[in-house]
Write an enzyme that holds these catalytic residues in place. Structure first.
Site, PDB file in Angstrom:
ATOM      1  N   SER A   1      -1.283   4.045 -11.692  1.00  0.00           N
ATOM      2  CA  SER A   1      -1.313   2.995 -10.694  1.00  0.00           C
ATOM      3  C   SER A   1      -1.159   1.626 -11.382  1.00  0.00           C
ATOM      4  CB  SER A   1      -2.597   3.099  -9.872  1.00  0.00           C
ATOM      5  OG  SER A   1      -2.526   2.302  -8.714  1.00  0.00           O
TER       6      SER A   1
ATOM      7  N   HIS B   1       2.237   5.918  -6.591  1.00  0.00           N
ATOM      8  CA  HIS B   1       1.732   6.464  -5.318  1.00  0.00           C
ATOM      9  C   HIS B   1       2.854   6.591  -4.273  1.00  0.00           C
ATOM     10  CE1 HIS B   1      -2.214   5.800  -6.995  1.00  0.00           C
ATOM     11  NE2 HIS B   1      -2.083   4.485  -6.985  1.00  0.00           N
TER      12      HIS B   1
END
Length: 231
Positions: A124, A159
Site C-alpha cells: 500500500s 489495492h
C-alpha cells in the site's frame, strides 16, 4: 543489486495466515539470516502494527527490528538503516510518510541502502511511495494523485481489486492526464523490481492479477499480467 518489492496488498498485516509474500521477501536478501526492519511511519508508528510485525517474523530465521520516527532507536538513523538487509514499509498515510521521511532525511538513507543492496519492500503506502506518482487515499474520502520518491518509473496503484474506488479512480486520473500510465496490483500481488526494470510478478492468491494501465487513442488500455503464484 537494487531491489524493490511493491505489494498491492497482503503480507502479515492483511493475510496473517498466508505467509507467501513475506517469505518471498525474506528469500530475496543476500543473507541466510536477514536483518529485516519494519518502518511504520505511514501508520504513525502504531504499536499494534509493530507488534503484529514481530509476531509474524519471529517465526522465521531472521532478525526483526523496527524503526520509529516518533521514538527513534538511535541518533544515527543512517547507520541503523544501512545495517539492514530488508526494509519493510507498512501501509497508512503516504503523504505523511513522505513529509516525515524527508524531514528526517530517511529518504536519503533508504536510497543509499537500496543502492548498497538492501531490499526495499512494502504494501500500500509502502508500495506506491517508491514510484514517480501514484493514486492515494491520504486525504480522507478522496483518491488523488501523489508524487512519490521517483525511484521507479511510472505510476502505481495498490489495492486494485481490494477497494471499490481504486480501479476507476486510477483509470480516471490517467485518462485525464493527471497521472502517467503505470502498473496496478491487486491485493496479494507483488511487483518485484531489479534495478529499474520489472523482474517478476508474484502472488499469494491464485486469482490475483497485476495490470499495465495506459492511454491509447483517448481510451484506457488495461493489460493483464498473470503473476507467478507462490502457493
Amino acid at each position: 543489486m537494487r531491489q524493490i518489492i511493491a505489494m498491492g496488498g497482503g503480507g502479515f498485516s492483511m493475510e496473517p495466515d498466508n505467509p507467501l509474500l513475506d517469505t518471498y521477501v525474506l528469500q530475496q536478501a543476500q543473507s541466510k539470516q536477514p536483518k529485516i526492519c519494519f518502518v511504520g511511519t505511514a501508520s504513525g508508528d502504531a504499536d499494534g502494527y509493530i507488534q503484529r510485525f514481530y509476531k509474524a517474523f519471529n517465526r522465521y530465521d531472521c532478525i526483526p527490528s523496527h524503526l520509529s520516527l516518533f521514538n527513534a532507536p538511535t541518533g544515527d538513523l543512517e547507520d541503523y538503516v544501512l545495517d539492514k538487509d530488508i526494509i519493510y514499509v507498512g501501509g497508512g498515510n503516504t503523504r505523511n510518510l513522505l513529509v516525515l521521511w524527508k524531514e528526517w532525511k530517511l529518504d536519503l538513507y533508504l536510497k543509499r541502502a537500496w543502492e548498497n543492496g538492501t531490499v526495499l519492500s512494502g504494501l500500500s503506502a509502502g508500495s506506491l511511495c517508491w514510484f514517480e506518482e501514484a493514486v492515494t487515499d491520504s486525504i480522507p474520502g478522496q483518491l488523488t494523485k501523489l508524487n512519490g520518491l521517483g525511484w521507479l518509473q511510472g505510476s502505481n496503484c495498490p489495492h486494485y481489486d481490494g477497494e471499490a474506488d481504486r480501479r476507476p479512480s486510477y483509470q480516471k486520473l490517467i485518462l485525464a492526464g493527471l497521472l502517467g500510465g503505470g502498473r496496478a496490483a491487486d491485493d496479494g500481488v507483488a511487483l518485484h523490481y531489479r534495478g529499474d526494470e520489472l523482474y517478476r510478478v508474484v502472488s499469494s492468491r491464485p486469482a490475483a492479477r497485476a495490470y499495465e494501465v495506459n492511454v491509447r487513442n483517448g481510451q484506457i488500455v488495461e493489460t493483464e499480467i498473470v503473476p507467478d503464484y507462490l502457493g
